[in-house]
Design a protein around this motif. Structure first.
Motif, PDB file in Angstrom:
ATOM      1  N   ASN A 216       0.843  -1.188   0.000  1.00  0.00           N
ATOM      2  CA  ASN A 216       0.000   0.000   0.000  1.00  0.00           C
ATOM      3  C   ASN A 216       0.885   1.247   0.000  1.00  0.00           C
ATOM      4  N   PRO A 217       0.657   2.217  -0.882  1.00  0.00           N
ATOM      5  CA  PRO A 217       1.527   3.396  -0.978  1.00  0.00           C
ATOM      6  C   PRO A 217       1.665   4.178   0.322  1.00  0.00           C
ATOM      7  N   LEU A 218       0.545   4.363   1.051  1.00  0.00           N
ATOM      8  CA  LEU A 218       0.619   5.097   2.319  1.00  0.00           C
ATOM      9  C   LEU A 218       1.432   4.332   3.356  1.00  0.00           C
ATOM     10  N   MET A 219       1.234   3.018   3.410  1.00  0.00           N
ATOM     11  CA  MET A 219       1.992   2.192   4.342  1.00  0.00           C
ATOM     12  C   MET A 219       3.479   2.229   3.990  1.00  0.00           C
ATOM     13  N   SER A 220       3.788   2.092   2.708  1.00  0.00           N
ATOM     14  CA  SER A 220       5.175   2.113   2.257  1.00  0.00           C
ATOM     15  C   SER A 220       5.850   3.441   2.583  1.00  0.00           C
ATOM     16  N   ASP A 221       5.122   4.529   2.358  1.00  0.00           N
ATOM     17  CA  ASP A 221       5.662   5.861   2.654  1.00  0.00           C
ATOM     18  C   ASP A 221       5.912   6.031   4.148  1.00  0.00           C
ATOM     19  N   PHE A 222       4.971   5.539   4.966  1.00  0.00           N
ATOM     20  CA  PHE A 222       5.137   5.662   6.417  1.00  0.00           C
ATOM     21  C   PHE A 222       6.312   4.824   6.911  1.00  0.00           C
ATOM     22  N   LEU A 223       6.490   3.639   6.349  1.00  0.00           N
ATOM     23  CA  LEU A 223       7.639   2.805   6.728  1.00  0.00           C
ATOM     24  C   LEU A 223       8.956   3.512   6.427  1.00  0.00           C
ATOM     25  N   SER A 224       8.997   4.231   5.311  1.00  0.00           N
ATOM     26  CA  SER A 224      10.200   5.008   4.972  1.00  0.00           C
ATOM     27  C   SER A 224      10.436   6.107   6.007  1.00  0.00           C
ATOM     28  N   GLN A 225       9.352   6.744   6.471  1.00  0.00           N
ATOM     29  CA  GLN A 225       9.478   7.779   7.495  1.00  0.00           C
ATOM     30  C   GLN A 225       9.958   7.183   8.820  1.00  0.00           C
ATOM     31  N   ILE A 226       9.467   5.996   9.138  1.00  0.00           N
ATOM     32  CA  ILE A 226       9.920   5.325  10.362  1.00  0.00           C
ATOM     33  C   ILE A 226      11.423   5.054  10.286  1.00  0.00           C
ATOM     34  N   ARG A 227      11.870   4.528   9.166  1.00  0.00           N
ATOM     35  CA  ARG A 227      13.280   4.166   9.003  1.00  0.00           C
ATOM     36  C   ARG A 227      14.193   5.393   9.026  1.00  0.00           C
ATOM     37  N   SER A 228      13.660   6.540   8.608  1.00  0.00           N
ATOM     38  CA  SER A 228      14.489   7.751   8.570  1.00  0.00           C
ATOM     39  C   SER A 228      14.474   8.519   9.887  1.00  0.00           C
ATOM     40  N   ASN A 229      13.672   8.042  10.835  1.00  0.00           N
ATOM     41  CA  ASN A 229      13.572   8.682  12.149  1.00  0.00           C
ATOM     42  C   ASN A 229      14.244   7.766  13.174  1.00  0.00           C
ATOM     43  N   PRO A 230      15.401   8.169  13.722  1.00  0.00           N
ATOM     44  CA  PRO A 230      16.153   7.283  14.633  1.00  0.00           C
ATOM     45  C   PRO A 230      15.331   6.763  15.810  1.00  0.00           C
ATOM     46  N   GLU A 231      14.528   7.646  16.415  1.00  0.00           N
ATOM     47  CA  GLU A 231      13.724   7.235  17.577  1.00  0.00           C
ATOM     48  C   GLU A 231      12.705   6.173  17.180  1.00  0.00           C
ATOM     49  N   LEU A 232      11.942   6.442  16.116  1.00  0.00           N
ATOM     50  CA  LEU A 232      10.908   5.499  15.679  1.00  0.00           C
ATOM     51  C   LEU A 232      11.516   4.205  15.142  1.00  0.00           C
ATOM     52  N   SER A 233      12.642   4.323  14.443  1.00  0.00           N
ATOM     53  CA  SER A 233      13.304   3.148  13.882  1.00  0.00           C
ATOM     54  C   SER A 233      13.757   2.198  14.984  1.00  0.00           C
ATOM     55  N   THR A 234      14.325   2.755  16.053  1.00  0.00           N
ATOM     56  CA  THR A 234      14.776   1.942  17.182  1.00  0.00           C
ATOM     57  C   THR A 234      13.597   1.247  17.858  1.00  0.00           C
ATOM     58  N   MET A 235      12.524   2.007  18.076  1.00  0.00           N
ATOM     59  CA  MET A 235      11.315   1.436  18.683  1.00  0.00           C
ATOM     60  C   MET A 235      10.756   0.306  17.830  1.00  0.00           C
ATOM     61  N   PHE A 236      10.661   0.567  16.537  1.00  0.00           N
ATOM     62  CA  PHE A 236      10.041  -0.394  15.626  1.00  0.00           C
ATOM     63  C   PHE A 236      10.863  -1.677  15.526  1.00  0.00           C
ATOM     64  N   ASP A 237      12.169  -1.554  15.476  1.00  0.00           N
ATOM     65  CA  ASP A 237      13.034  -2.742  15.433  1.00  0.00           C
ATOM     66  C   ASP A 237      12.839  -3.597  16.677  1.00  0.00           C
ATOM     67  N   SER A 238      12.753  -2.931  17.833  1.00  0.00           N
ATOM     68  CA  SER A 238      12.560  -3.643  19.098  1.00  0.00           C
ATOM     69  C   SER A 238      11.217  -4.368  19.119  1.00  0.00           C
ATOM     70  N   ILE A 239      10.169  -3.702  18.625  1.00  0.00           N
ATOM     71  CA  ILE A 239       8.828  -4.290  18.589  1.00  0.00           C
ATOM     72  C   ILE A 239       8.797  -5.501  17.663  1.00  0.00           C
ATOM     73  N   GLN A 240       9.432  -5.393  16.509  1.00  0.00           N
ATOM     74  CA  GLN A 240       9.451  -6.504  15.556  1.00  0.00           C
ATOM     75  C   GLN A 240      10.244  -7.694  16.099  1.00  0.00           C
ATOM     76  N   LYS A 241      11.345  -7.415  16.795  1.00  0.00           N
ATOM     77  CA  LYS A 241      12.128  -8.507  17.398  1.00  0.00           C
ATOM     78  C   LYS A 241      11.319  -9.218  18.471  1.00  0.00           C
ATOM     79  N   ASP A 242      10.600  -8.450  19.278  1.00  0.00           N
ATOM     80  CA  ASP A 242       9.748  -9.050  20.313  1.00  0.00           C
ATOM     81  C   ASP A 242       8.657  -9.915  19.685  1.00  0.00           C
ATOM     82  N   ALA A 243       8.075  -9.443  18.571  1.00  0.00           N
ATOM     83  CA  ALA A 243       7.013 -10.189  17.894  1.00  0.00           C
ATOM     84  C   ALA A 243       7.537 -11.513  17.351  1.00  0.00           C
ATOM     85  N   VAL A 244       8.750 -11.492  16.790  1.00  0.00           N
ATOM     86  CA  VAL A 244       9.365 -12.712  16.269  1.00  0.00           C
ATOM     87  C   VAL A 244       9.648 -13.691  17.397  1.00  0.00           C
TER      88      VAL A 244
END
Length: 256
Positions: A216-244
């Motif tokens: 989805n274009p909006l989802m893809s764009d938001f994921l790019s914003q997450i990756r370019s934001n150090p705070e959000l990127s760190t949070m998101f990586d931690s959440i995904q690792k916990d989910a795995v």
């Protein structure tokens, strides 16, 4: 006042009876329909008590309320709406504080919705349900936290319907994650915003498990914003690792 006391008494009776063994079901079935008519009462507190009792019955004895959902859902969804006439300003010394007298009943309504996902999913119009989840994503802190939990459940229980609404769901999640706390805010506000971001990102992670959600274009764009934001990127990586980790643990338990 007498009606409120009466409703509270009968509401407590329904809650207690819904926790009892099956022989009590006939008694509950004979009275719960009449009791739930109080969802149409003019008194806000009467309606809130009725929702609390309904939530208990939906959680513990869903068979008793399944056939009543066609009429009850109209009232339930109506209570998820923000009512401007119930919002007022209170002066506290030199400051003005906003009080939302409708918040408690909205919370009760969204709690009922969360319960129905687990107990009466087959009786729900998912797209109508998602309309109100979407509104909740833009509401008060407490309501947002409930709707983030609902999105996680929806992504698992009904991925196809959720995927069809993903574009409308991503926007309020993005707004929460990118929101800034005012510079003069107290520590509690920073902590609440941090928890909102984490919970919103957990919802995003759950949505991404749905096949093709990332396209989805909006989802893809938001994921790019997450990756370019150090705070959000760190949070998101931690959440995904916990989910795995949780998924791996569940798989091991299933094999044992």
């Amino acid at each position: 006042m007498l009606l409120l006391v009466d409703v509270r008494y009968h509401g407590n009776c329904i809650i207690v009876l819904s926790l009892q063994p099956q022989p009590m079901d006939a008694l509950l079935r004979s009275c719960i329909g009449d009791f739930l008519q109080t969802l149409e009462d003019e008194d806000l507190n009467v309606r809130r008590v009725a929702l609390v009792a309904f939530n208990s019955a939906a959680h513990n004895k869903p068979s008793l309320i399944r056939d009543l959902l066609d009429s009850v859902l109209v009232q339930l969804y109506n209570e998820t709406k923000v009512r401007p006439e119930l919002i007022r300003e209170v002066e506290m010394g030199p400051f003005k504080h906003t009080v939302d007298d409708g918040l408690d009943i909205r919370k009760a309504a969204f709690e009922c919705m969360y319960t129905l996902l687990d107990t009466c999913l087959d009786r729900l119009d998912l797209f109508e349900f998602l309309n109100h989840v979407e509104d909740g994503l833009k509401d008060h802190y407490d309501i947002k936290m409930l709707t983030y939990l609902m999105l996680v459940r929806l992504a698992t229980l009904c991925p196809s319907a959720t995927l069809q609404r993903v574009e409308r769901l991503v926007e309020p999640l993005k707004n929460t994650c990118l929101a800034k706390v005012k510079a003069n805010s107290v520590k509690q506000e920073y902590e609440k915003q941090d928890e909102l971001k984490r919970s919103a990102l957990r919802a995003i992670a759950a949505l991404l498990v749905i096949p093709d959600a990332d396209k989805n274009p909006l989802m893809s764009d938001f994921l790019s914003q997450i990756r370019s934001n150090p705070e959000l990127s760190t949070m998101f990586d931690s959440i995904q690792k916990d989910a795995v980790a949780v998924a791996s643990e569940s798989s091991l338990m299933d094999l044992s």
